[in-house]
Design a protein around this motif. Structure first.
Motif, mmCIF file in Angstrom:
data_model
loop_
_atom_site.group_PDB
_atom_site.id
_atom_site.type_symbol
_atom_site.label_atom_id
_atom_site.label_comp_id
_atom_site.label_asym_id
_atom_site.label_seq_id
_atom_site.Cartn_x
_atom_site.Cartn_y
_atom_site.Cartn_z
ATOM 1 N N ARG A 137 0.838 -1.209 0.000
ATOM 2 C CA ARG A 137 0.000 0.000 0.000
ATOM 3 C C ARG A 137 0.869 1.254 0.000
ATOM 4 N N VAL A 138 1.905 1.259 0.821
ATOM 5 C CA VAL A 138 2.814 2.408 0.886
ATOM 6 C C VAL A 138 3.565 2.565 -0.440
ATOM 7 N N ALA A 139 3.990 1.452 -1.029
ATOM 8 C CA ALA A 139 4.708 1.496 -2.301
ATOM 9 C C ALA A 139 3.843 2.083 -3.404
ATOM 10 N N ARG A 140 2.561 1.815 -3.337
ATOM 11 C CA ARG A 140 1.636 2.362 -4.331
ATOM 12 C C ARG A 140 1.113 3.747 -3.945
ATOM 13 N N ARG A 141 1.582 4.237 -2.811
ATOM 14 C CA ARG A 141 1.234 5.575 -2.313
ATOM 15 C C ARG A 141 -0.274 5.768 -2.138
ATOM 16 N N LEU A 142 -0.875 4.793 -1.474
ATOM 17 C CA LEU A 142 -2.314 4.841 -1.193
ATOM 18 C C LEU A 142 -2.543 5.012 0.301
ATOM 19 N N ARG A 143 -3.598 5.738 0.628
ATOM 20 C CA ARG A 143 -3.960 5.899 2.039
ATOM 21 C C ARG A 143 -4.766 4.683 2.487
ATOM 22 N N GLN A 144 -4.565 4.309 3.731
ATOM 23 C CA GLN A 144 -5.251 3.149 4.289
ATOM 24 C C GLN A 144 -6.764 3.311 4.210
ATOM 25 N N GLU A 145 -7.233 4.494 4.499
ATOM 26 C CA GLU A 145 -8.671 4.758 4.470
ATOM 27 C C GLU A 145 -9.246 4.556 3.064
ATOM 28 N N ASP A 146 -8.519 5.018 2.038
ATOM 29 C CA ASP A 146 -8.992 4.871 0.660
ATOM 30 C C ASP A 146 -9.024 3.401 0.235
ATOM 31 N N VAL A 147 -8.001 2.653 0.613
ATOM 32 C CA VAL A 147 -7.957 1.227 0.265
ATOM 33 C C VAL A 147 -9.086 0.481 0.973
ATOM 34 N N ALA A 148 -9.309 0.799 2.227
ATOM 35 C CA ALA A 148 -10.389 0.150 2.976
ATOM 36 C C ALA A 148 -11.740 0.428 2.321
ATOM 37 N N ARG A 149 -11.943 1.655 1.912
ATOM 38 C CA ARG A 149 -13.213 2.008 1.263
ATOM 39 C C ARG A 149 -13.375 1.229 -0.044
ATOM 40 N N ARG A 150 -12.303 1.135 -0.844
ATOM 41 C CA ARG A 150 -12.366 0.369 -2.095
ATOM 42 C C ARG A 150 -12.658 -1.104 -1.839
ATOM 43 N N ALA A 151 -12.137 -1.624 -0.734
ATOM 44 C CA ALA A 151 -12.336 -3.036 -0.400
ATOM 45 C C ALA A 151 -13.687 -3.290 0.259
ATOM 46 N N GLY A 152 -14.407 -2.227 0.584
ATOM 47 C CA GLY A 152 -15.718 -2.383 1.207
ATOM 48 C C GLY A 152 -15.646 -2.771 2.666
ATOM 49 N N LEU A 188 6.752 -2.295 -5.517
ATOM 50 C CA LEU A 188 7.597 -2.776 -4.425
ATOM 51 C C LEU A 188 9.068 -2.776 -4.822
ATOM 52 N N ILE A 189 9.340 -3.103 -6.062
ATOM 53 C CA ILE A 189 10.722 -3.087 -6.551
ATOM 54 C C ILE A 189 11.260 -1.660 -6.546
ATOM 55 N N ALA A 190 10.432 -0.713 -6.974
ATOM 56 C CA ALA A 190 10.838 0.699 -6.964
ATOM 57 C C ALA A 190 11.043 1.198 -5.530
ATOM 58 N N LEU A 191 10.176 0.787 -4.610
ATOM 59 C CA LEU A 191 10.319 1.183 -3.207
ATOM 60 C C LEU A 191 11.621 0.638 -2.625
ATOM 61 N N ALA A 192 11.940 -0.600 -2.942
ATOM 62 C CA ALA A 192 13.179 -1.202 -2.440
ATOM 63 C C ALA A 192 14.405 -0.458 -2.955
ATOM 64 N N SER A 193 14.367 -0.034 -4.215
ATOM 65 C CA SER A 193 15.520 0.712 -4.739
ATOM 66 C C SER A 193 15.616 2.096 -4.112
ATOM 67 N N ARG A 194 14.488 2.705 -3.790
ATOM 68 C CA ARG A 194 14.511 4.013 -3.115
ATOM 69 C C ARG A 194 15.051 3.877 -1.696
#
Length: 113
Positions: free
Chosen positions: A28-43, A88-94
């Motif tokens: 989620r962090v690697a994709r730069r998404l907020r927890q609240e937004d992901v939870a809402r999308r997941a219902g 995730l690969i991009a996050l690891a390199s950062r």
């Protein structure tokens, strides 16, 4: 009624459950998404998302898969576990330690074979 199955699992399995939650949080962090937004999308509620990311074993497999699909639609569960997602690969390199200064002449000579 939900049962607490924590006593039925070995310490290794509990650690694996926490690792899966941590991997979901990292994705989620690697994709730069907020927890609240992901939870809402997941219902689901944000508190359920928090429990999933903490590795709570009382969360259902369906909830985990819905949460994964809300973060990365179409990502296979196996690819998620193997961390094959490009974000995730991009996050690891950062996160990788990078040299902050150029090497001195003496350091370069030490490396010269």
């Amino acid at each position: 009624m939900k049962r607490d199955e924590t006593p039925l699992l070995t310490a290794q399995r509990l650690t694996e459950a926490r690792d899966i939650g941590a991997k979901l949080a990292r994705l989620r962090v690697a994709r730069r998404l907020r927890q609240e937004d992901v939870a809402r999308r997941a219902g689901m509620s944000r508190s359920t998302a928090v429990l999933i990311e903490q590795g709570d074993i009382r969360r259902t497999q369906a909830q985990l898969l819905r949460y994964l699909d809300a973060i990365a639609p179409g990502l296979a569960y196996v690819d998620f576990l193997l961390e094959k997602d490009p974000a995730l690969i991009a996050l690891a390199s950062r996160e990788a330690t990078q040299r902050v200064r150029p090497m001195s002449e003496s350091e370069l000579k030490k490396l010269d074979f």
